[in-house]
Design a protein around this motif. Structure first.
Motif, PDB file in Angstrom:
ATOM      1  N   LYS A   1       0.877  -1.171   0.000  1.00  0.00           N
ATOM      2  CA  LYS A   1       0.000   0.000   0.000  1.00  0.00           C
ATOM      3  C   LYS A   1       0.918   1.227   0.000  1.00  0.00           C
ATOM      4  CE  LYS A   1      -2.923  -2.700   3.086  1.00  0.00           C
ATOM      5  NZ  LYS A   1      -3.400  -2.817   4.489  1.00  0.00           N
ATOM      6  N   LEU A   2       1.094   1.838  -1.145  1.00  0.00           N
ATOM      7  CA  LEU A   2       2.019   2.954  -1.263  1.00  0.00           C
ATOM      8  C   LEU A   2       1.417   4.201  -0.636  1.00  0.00           C
ATOM      9  CD1 LEU A   2       4.812   3.650  -2.373  1.00  0.00           C
ATOM     10  CD2 LEU A   2       3.699   4.379  -4.494  1.00  0.00           C
ATOM     11  N   ARG A   3       2.073   4.734   0.399  1.00  0.00           N
ATOM     12  CA  ARG A   3       1.569   5.906   1.101  1.00  0.00           C
ATOM     13  C   ARG A   3       2.144   7.209   0.553  1.00  0.00           C
ATOM     14  NH1 ARG A   3      -0.078   5.933   6.336  1.00  0.00           N
ATOM     15  NH2 ARG A   3      -0.364   8.156   5.902  1.00  0.00           N
ATOM     16  N   TYR A   4       3.457   7.212   0.267  1.00  0.00           N
ATOM     17  CA  TYR A   4       4.133   8.428  -0.167  1.00  0.00           C
ATOM     18  C   TYR A   4       5.098   8.120  -1.307  1.00  0.00           C
ATOM     19  CZ  TYR A   4       2.637  10.044   4.445  1.00  0.00           C
ATOM     20  OH  TYR A   4       1.905  10.352   5.575  1.00  0.00           O
ATOM     21  N   ILE A   5       5.230   9.074  -2.209  1.00  0.00           N
ATOM     22  CA  ILE A   5       6.240   9.053  -3.265  1.00  0.00           C
ATOM     23  C   ILE A   5       7.081  10.306  -3.053  1.00  0.00           C
ATOM     24  CG2 ILE A   5       6.666   8.917  -5.738  1.00  0.00           C
ATOM     25  CD1 ILE A   5       3.467   8.241  -5.767  1.00  0.00           C
ATOM     26  N   VAL A   6       8.342  10.128  -2.716  1.00  0.00           N
ATOM     27  CA  VAL A   6       9.173  11.211  -2.197  1.00  0.00           C
ATOM     28  C   VAL A   6      10.303  11.544  -3.168  1.00  0.00           C
ATOM     29  CG1 VAL A   6      10.559  11.958  -0.213  1.00  0.00           C
ATOM     30  CG2 VAL A   6       8.662  10.364   0.134  1.00  0.00           C
TER      31      VAL A   6
ATOM     32  N   LEU B   1       0.426   9.913  -1.755  1.00  0.00           N
ATOM     33  CA  LEU B   1       0.711  11.337  -1.742  1.00  0.00           C
ATOM     34  C   LEU B   1       2.131  11.585  -2.227  1.00  0.00           C
ATOM     35  CD1 LEU B   1      -0.823  12.371   1.720  1.00  0.00           C
ATOM     36  CD2 LEU B   1      -1.873  12.545  -0.551  1.00  0.00           C
ATOM     37  N   ALA B   2       2.305  12.617  -3.034  1.00  0.00           N
ATOM     38  CA  ALA B   2       3.635  13.027  -3.480  1.00  0.00           C
ATOM     39  C   ALA B   2       4.211  14.028  -2.485  1.00  0.00           C
ATOM     40  CB  ALA B   2       3.570  13.648  -4.870  1.00  0.00           C
ATOM     41  N   ALA B   3       5.472  13.834  -2.123  1.00  0.00           N
ATOM     42  CA  ALA B   3       6.142  14.709  -1.164  1.00  0.00           C
ATOM     43  C   ALA B   3       7.461  15.175  -1.749  1.00  0.00           C
ATOM     44  CB  ALA B   3       6.393  13.978   0.158  1.00  0.00           C
ATOM     45  N   ALA B   4       7.771  16.466  -1.574  1.00  0.00           N
ATOM     46  CA  ALA B   4       8.989  17.044  -2.139  1.00  0.00           C
ATOM     47  C   ALA B   4       9.487  18.166  -1.233  1.00  0.00           C
ATOM     48  CB  ALA B   4       8.732  17.580  -3.544  1.00  0.00           C
ATOM     49  N   PRO B   5      10.793  18.466  -1.286  1.00  0.00           N
ATOM     50  CA  PRO B   5      11.305  19.598  -0.518  1.00  0.00           C
ATOM     51  C   PRO B   5      10.639  20.901  -0.959  1.00  0.00           C
ATOM     52  CG  PRO B   5      13.100  18.213  -1.316  1.00  0.00           C
ATOM     53  CD  PRO B   5      11.863  17.754  -2.013  1.00  0.00           C
ATOM     54  N   ARG B   6      10.212  21.697  -0.010  1.00  0.00           N
ATOM     55  CA  ARG B   6       9.518  22.941  -0.357  1.00  0.00           C
ATOM     56  C   ARG B   6      10.399  23.855  -1.193  1.00  0.00           C
ATOM     57  NH1 ARG B   6       6.235  26.213   4.163  1.00  0.00           N
ATOM     58  NH2 ARG B   6       4.891  24.417   3.777  1.00  0.00           N
ATOM     59  N   GLN B   7      11.702  23.880  -0.897  1.00  0.00           N
ATOM     60  CA  GLN B   7      12.608  24.790  -1.601  1.00  0.00           C
ATOM     61  C   GLN B   7      12.843  24.388  -3.056  1.00  0.00           C
ATOM     62  OE1 GLN B   7      13.112  23.365   1.362  1.00  0.00           O
ATOM     63  NE2 GLN B   7      14.186  24.710   2.801  1.00  0.00           N
ATOM     64  N   CYS B   8      12.357  23.218  -3.479  1.00  0.00           N
ATOM     65  CA  CYS B   8      12.579  22.770  -4.854  1.00  0.00           C
ATOM     66  C   CYS B   8      11.550  23.325  -5.832  1.00  0.00           C
ATOM     67  CB  CYS B   8      12.583  21.245  -4.912  1.00  0.00           C
ATOM     68  SG  CYS B   8      14.108  20.509  -4.274  1.00  0.00           S
ATOM     69  N   GLY B   9      10.473  23.895  -5.343  1.00  0.00           N
ATOM     70  CA  GLY B   9       9.483  24.487  -6.225  1.00  0.00           C
ATOM     71  C   GLY B   9       8.678  23.478  -7.019  1.00  0.00           C
ATOM     72  N   ILE B  10       8.432  22.303  -6.435  1.00  0.00           N
ATOM     73  CA  ILE B  10       7.621  21.277  -7.093  1.00  0.00           C
ATOM     74  C   ILE B  10       6.187  21.485  -6.620  1.00  0.00           C
ATOM     75  CG2 ILE B  10       7.334  18.805  -7.489  1.00  0.00           C
ATOM     76  CD1 ILE B  10      10.306  18.467  -6.766  1.00  0.00           C
ATOM     77  N   ALA B  11       5.509  22.425  -7.230  1.00  0.00           N
ATOM     78  CA  ALA B  11       4.216  22.904  -6.729  1.00  0.00           C
ATOM     79  C   ALA B  11       3.138  21.835  -6.646  1.00  0.00           C
ATOM     80  CB  ALA B  11       3.734  24.075  -7.589  1.00  0.00           C
TER      81      ALA B  11
ATOM     82  N   ALA C   1       3.258  18.829  -5.713  1.00  0.00           N
ATOM     83  CA  ALA C   1       3.434  17.851  -4.635  1.00  0.00           C
ATOM     84  C   ALA C   1       2.418  18.101  -3.528  1.00  0.00           C
ATOM     85  CB  ALA C   1       4.853  17.920  -4.081  1.00  0.00           C
ATOM     86  N   ASP C   2       1.835  17.042  -3.023  1.00  0.00           N
ATOM     87  CA  ASP C   2       0.825  17.159  -1.975  1.00  0.00           C
ATOM     88  C   ASP C   2       1.414  17.664  -0.669  1.00  0.00           C
ATOM     89  OD1 ASP C   2      -1.478  15.741  -3.436  1.00  0.00           O
ATOM     90  OD2 ASP C   2       0.133  14.262  -3.533  1.00  0.00           O
ATOM     91  N   LEU C   3       2.658  17.279  -0.399  1.00  0.00           N
ATOM     92  CA  LEU C   3       3.331  17.672   0.832  1.00  0.00           C
ATOM     93  C   LEU C   3       4.607  18.412   0.479  1.00  0.00           C
ATOM     94  CD1 LEU C   3       2.936  14.320   2.805  1.00  0.00           C
ATOM     95  CD2 LEU C   3       1.565  16.399   3.040  1.00  0.00           C
ATOM     96  N   GLN C   4       4.772  19.620   1.042  1.00  0.00           N
ATOM     97  CA  GLN C   4       5.955  20.444   0.833  1.00  0.00           C
ATOM     98  C   GLN C   4       6.797  20.348   2.102  1.00  0.00           C
ATOM     99  OE1 GLN C   4       6.660  22.039  -2.062  1.00  0.00           O
ATOM    100  NE2 GLN C   4       4.757  21.339  -3.011  1.00  0.00           N
TER     101      GLN C   4
ATOM    102  N   ASN D   1       9.974  17.679 -13.963  1.00  0.00           N
ATOM    103  CA  ASN D   1      10.009  17.260 -12.563  1.00  0.00           C
ATOM    104  C   ASN D   1       9.349  18.276 -11.639  1.00  0.00           C
ATOM    105  OD1 ASN D   1      11.175  14.798 -13.091  1.00  0.00           O
ATOM    106  ND2 ASN D   1      13.257  15.620 -13.001  1.00  0.00           N
ATOM    107  N   ARG D   2       9.340  19.523 -12.036  1.00  0.00           N
ATOM    108  CA  ARG D   2       8.596  20.521 -11.240  1.00  0.00           C
ATOM    109  C   ARG D   2       7.095  20.313 -11.338  1.00  0.00           C
ATOM    110  NH1 ARG D   2      12.660  25.391 -12.906  1.00  0.00           N
ATOM    111  NH2 ARG D   2      14.182  25.079 -11.218  1.00  0.00           N
ATOM    112  N   GLN D   3       6.683  19.449 -12.275  1.00  0.00           N
ATOM    113  CA  GLN D   3       5.265  19.073 -12.410  1.00  0.00           C
ATOM    114  C   GLN D   3       5.070  17.584 -12.110  1.00  0.00           C
ATOM    115  OE1 GLN D   3       2.899  21.370 -12.928  1.00  0.00           O
ATOM    116  NE2 GLN D   3       4.542  22.885 -12.894  1.00  0.00           N
ATOM    117  N   LEU D   4       5.962  17.030 -11.292  1.00  0.00           N
ATOM    118  CA  LEU D   4       5.908  15.613 -10.906  1.00  0.00           C
ATOM    119  C   LEU D   4       6.008  14.681 -12.111  1.00  0.00           C
ATOM    120  CD1 LEU D   4       3.241  15.616  -8.060  1.00  0.00           C
ATOM    121  CD2 LEU D   4       5.722  15.411  -7.826  1.00  0.00           C
ATOM    122  N   GLY D   5       6.709  15.124 -13.150  1.00  0.00           N
ATOM    123  CA  GLY D   5       6.917  14.288 -14.319  1.00  0.00           C
ATOM    124  C   GLY D   5       5.778  14.288 -15.311  1.00  0.00           C
TER     125      GLY D   5
END
Length: 230
Positions: free
Chosen positions: A51-56, A78-88, A90-93, A224-228
């Protein structure tokens, strides 16, 4: 409660993808997925009944396109990414010190480690350090684009990684010499770029690398800024 780390490799981009699995619940976290390997990852999820919870993401990659957006659509994770990377999208910054919880009591801890890129993060879980491009086996990521800075990378490694227990396993995002894992202790003593150079020498070394521009950077970074999904 026990956990497993599954390491997968994409030969085209020399990229490792990791699945962190809580055995009891079958919940999982994926780190640094690759677009061309989404079907492989979905097959793994199906075969192991995960059960995949997060894609980081560790950072906005310049050498391959992430599979995060497609995996999110297929699994509901849920997609999670560093906030400073500007991957808007992503569900979690994520910020330094944030934790991702999965299973009954599993927690992945985020550590901001800028230098390869300005927003880069490493992740800690159960004696493993998922180091992205900040620390490679016997090397480190380049520092000449996307807000990279050699002095900042040196500081990040020594502050956030070389202070971990020596037995901590180093799990990098890439390897180009058939290495799959190392330890913090080995890297502190032997890393060709970091072990025997002070900060000034490291900056000078990185400034002389003269590496070619990544072939996919103009495609990969916007995607990648658009999650691919761009």
């Amino acid at each position: 409660m026990q956990g497993n780390v599954i390491q997968l490799f994409d030969a085209q981009s020399s990229t490792f993808t990791y699945f962190l699995v809580d055995r009891a619940s079958r919940e999982a976290v994926a780190i640094d997925t690759v677009a061309e390997q989404v079907e492989r990852d979905l097959a793994l999820i199906d075969r192991l009944a995960l059960k995949l919870r997060y894609i980081v993401e560790t950072h906005t990659h310049a050498d391959h396109v992430t599979g995060a957006g497609r995996l999110r659509a297929q699994t509901g994770a849920l997609a999670a990414a560093p906030r400073q990377c500007g991957i808007a999208p992503a569900d979690l910054q994520l910020l330094h010190g944030d934790e991702l919880s999965f299973g009954a009591a599993e927690r992945v801890s985020a550590r901001h480690t800028p230098g390869h890129t300005a927003g880069h993060m490493c992740y800690l879980w159960r004696g493993h350090a998922f180091t992205g491009d900040t620390l490679l086996v016997d090397g480190c990521g380049r520092t000449d684009f996307q807000g990279g800075d050699a002095g900042t990378l040196f500081d990040s490694v020594h502050r956030e990684l070389f202070t971990l227990p020596d037995a901590t396993l180093v799990c990098p995002a890439h390897d180009y010499r058939c290495n799959t894992v190392s330890t913090i202790g080995w890297e502190k003593r032997n890393n060709a770029r970091l072990a025997h150079n002070d900060r000034d020498a490291f900056i000078a070394l990185m400034g002389k690398l003269d590496l070619p521009r990544p072939k996919l950077i103009d495609i990969a970074v916007p995607a990648n800024r658009q999650l691919g999904l761009a």
